[in-house]
Design a protein around this motif. Structure first.
Motif, short mmCIF file in Angstrom:
data_model
loop_
_atom_site.label_atom_id
_atom_site.label_comp_id
_atom_site.label_asym_id
_atom_site.label_seq_id
_atom_site.Cartn_x
_atom_site.Cartn_y
_atom_site.Cartn_z
N SER A 122 0.83 -1.22 0.00
CA SER A 122 0.00 0.00 0.00
C SER A 122 0.86 1.26 0.00
CB SER A 122 -0.95 0.03 1.21
OG SER A 122 -1.66 -1.16 1.32
N ILE A 123 1.90 1.28 -0.82
CA ILE A 123 2.78 2.46 -0.87
C ILE A 123 2.07 3.56 -1.66
CG2 ILE A 123 5.03 3.35 -1.65
CD1 ILE A 123 6.10 0.45 -1.37
N PRO A 124 1.86 4.70 -1.02
CA PRO A 124 1.05 5.74 -1.68
C PRO A 124 1.81 6.47 -2.79
CG PRO A 124 1.83 6.53 0.44
CD PRO A 124 2.32 5.11 0.30
N THR A 125 1.07 7.13 -3.66
CA THR A 125 1.66 8.03 -4.65
C THR A 125 2.44 9.09 -3.88
OG1 THR A 125 -0.36 7.73 -5.90
CG2 THR A 125 1.07 9.50 -6.65
N GLY A 126 3.62 9.43 -4.40
CA GLY A 126 4.43 10.43 -3.69
C GLY A 126 5.59 9.79 -2.94
N ILE A 127 5.51 8.48 -2.72
CA ILE A 127 6.66 7.76 -2.15
C ILE A 127 7.16 6.85 -3.27
CG2 ILE A 127 7.50 6.16 -0.37
CD1 ILE A 127 6.35 8.47 1.05
N GLU A 128 8.43 7.02 -3.63
CA GLU A 128 9.00 6.24 -4.73
C GLU A 128 9.91 5.15 -4.17
OE1 GLU A 128 7.81 6.79 -7.61
OE2 GLU A 128 6.84 8.64 -6.99
N PRO A 129 9.51 3.88 -4.28
CA PRO A 129 10.41 2.83 -3.81
C PRO A 129 11.60 2.67 -4.76
CG PRO A 129 8.28 1.91 -4.50
CD PRO A 129 8.26 3.37 -4.82
N MET A 130 12.80 2.59 -4.22
CA MET A 130 14.02 2.51 -5.04
C MET A 130 14.76 1.21 -4.86
SD MET A 130 16.31 5.48 -6.07
CE MET A 130 15.96 5.08 -7.76
N THR A 131 14.82 0.75 -3.63
CA THR A 131 15.59 -0.47 -3.35
C THR A 131 14.88 -1.32 -2.29
OG1 THR A 131 16.85 0.77 -1.69
CG2 THR A 131 17.93 0.45 -3.81
N VAL A 132 15.23 -2.58 -2.30
CA VAL A 132 14.85 -3.47 -1.19
C VAL A 132 16.17 -4.02 -0.66
CG1 VAL A 132 13.65 -5.58 -0.50
CG2 VAL A 132 12.65 -4.11 -2.28
N THR A 133 16.41 -3.87 0.63
CA THR A 133 17.65 -4.39 1.22
C THR A 133 17.34 -5.61 2.07
OG1 THR A 133 18.68 -2.20 1.18
CG2 THR A 133 19.66 -3.82 2.66
N ALA A 134 17.98 -6.71 1.70
CA ALA A 134 17.83 -7.95 2.48
C ALA A 134 18.86 -7.93 3.60
CB ALA A 134 18.07 -9.16 1.57
N ILE A 135 18.41 -8.21 4.81
CA ILE A 135 19.29 -8.19 5.99
C ILE A 135 19.20 -9.53 6.70
CG2 ILE A 135 19.73 -7.07 8.22
CD1 ILE A 135 18.32 -4.57 6.96
N GLY A 136 20.34 -10.10 7.00
CA GLY A 136 20.30 -11.39 7.70
C GLY A 136 21.64 -11.75 8.30
N TRP A 137 21.62 -12.87 9.02
CA TRP A 137 22.85 -13.35 9.64
C TRP A 137 23.64 -14.12 8.59
CZ3 TRP A 137 23.73 -11.07 14.03
CH2 TRP A 137 22.65 -10.64 14.79
N PRO A 138 24.86 -13.71 8.30
CA PRO A 138 25.61 -14.35 7.22
C PRO A 138 25.79 -15.84 7.46
CG PRO A 138 26.73 -12.35 7.96
CD PRO A 138 25.61 -12.61 8.93
N ALA A 139 25.59 -16.63 6.40
CA ALA A 139 25.86 -18.06 6.43
C ALA A 139 27.11 -18.30 5.58
CB ALA A 139 24.68 -18.83 5.88
N GLU A 140 27.66 -19.49 5.70
CA GLU A 140 28.86 -19.85 4.94
C GLU A 140 28.63 -19.58 3.44
OE1 GLU A 140 31.40 -20.79 6.79
OE2 GLU A 140 32.71 -20.99 5.04
N GLU A 141 29.57 -18.92 2.84
CA GLU A 141 29.39 -18.54 1.42
C GLU A 141 30.77 -18.24 0.84
OE1 GLU A 141 26.98 -15.02 -0.99
OE2 GLU A 141 26.94 -15.01 1.18
N SER A 142 31.03 -18.73 -0.36
CA SER A 142 32.30 -18.33 -0.97
C SER A 142 32.02 -17.15 -1.90
CB SER A 142 32.97 -19.51 -1.69
OG SER A 142 32.42 -19.68 -2.94
N LEU A 143 32.55 -16.02 -1.52
CA LEU A 143 32.28 -14.79 -2.25
C LEU A 143 33.31 -14.58 -3.34
CD1 LEU A 143 31.52 -12.71 0.93
CD2 LEU A 143 29.91 -13.05 -0.94
N PRO A 144 32.87 -14.11 -4.51
CA PRO A 144 33.85 -13.80 -5.56
C PRO A 144 34.72 -12.62 -5.11
CG PRO A 144 31.68 -13.00 -6.18
CD PRO A 144 31.51 -13.76 -4.89
#
Ligand SMILES: Cc1cc2nc3c(=O)[nH]c(=O)nc-3n(C[C@H](O)[C@H](O)[C@H](O)COP(=O)(O)O)c2cc1C
Length: 183
Positions: free
Chosen positions: A139-161
């Motif tokens: 229900s985001i009203p006119t006049g508010i422009e969504p730009m990004t969604v940020t995912a936040i969490g506890w890091p799990a094992e991952e091999s990052l480039p």
């Protein structure tokens, strides 16, 4: 001669992670502290044009945001503990448009992300989502422009480039912009 201080650890550690520990919840006050960090960002004329909508795993809105993400993002973002929609209002001084709204939302989001890293979390911003779907879902009203969604969490094992960046000299130039043959 004074030595050059090292870059901040949070800046060096921050990466756009894609694996989170989905079994570990994020306490609401902890998430709110990240939003407080965002809200302390500088902004043009102190207009604070950022607007955040946040939701944690278990809220019905969490699943609705996932459904608005591009499938490639939804796959990994599903393991996040919280999703924060970053938007802005264009309304500036004396009702005129604020040309710096996106800039200032970016500053606030950077502070949110770095505060997340400082508290052991990972935070990954995304632009890959369907704006119309997100607008309807939350229900985001006119006049508010969504730009990004940020995912936040506890890091799990991952091999990052390895980090990829163009050479600094190409994006940070001393003095005047160089002629085309030297760029
Ligand atoms: C505004 C913005 C939009 C982004 N959109 C996405 C996205 O939709 N999906 C994704 O996986 N990463 C997205 N990213 C993350 C970038 O791909 C990432 O920051 C970049 O590759 C550099 O990697 P690093 O963050 O690990 O240093 C986005 C980042 C920003 C700042």
């Amino acid at each position: 001669m004074s030595s050059v201080p090292p870059l901040l650890d949070v800046i060096l550690q921050r990466r756009s992670r894609e694996r989170f520990d989905a079994s570990r919840p994020l306490a609401v006050p902890h998430l709110v502290s990240l939003l407080e960090a965002a809200h302390l960002a500088p902004s043009s004329y102190n207009l604070q044009p950022w607007r955040f909508l946040w939701t944690v795993r278990g809220d019905p809105e969490f699943d609705r945001v996932l459904l608005a993400l591009d499938p490639g993002n939804a796959t990994w973002a599903a393991s996040a503990s919280a999703l924060v929609v970053g938007g802005f209002t264009r309304v500036g001084r004396e009702g005129r448009p604020n040309p710096w709204a996106e800039h200032d939302l970016g500053m606030a989001t950077a502070q949110l992300v770095l505060q997340a890293v400082a508290s052991g979390l990972g935070a990954h911003p995304m632009a890959g989502f369907d704006t119309g779907r997100l607008r309807t879902a939350l229900s985001i009203p006119t006049g508010i422009e969504p730009m990004t969604v940020t995912a936040i969490g506890w890091p799990a094992e991952e091999s990052l480039p390895a980090r990829e960046r163009v050479p600094l000299e190409r994006v940070a130039v001393r003095g005047s912009w160089p002629p085309p043959e030297e760029r």
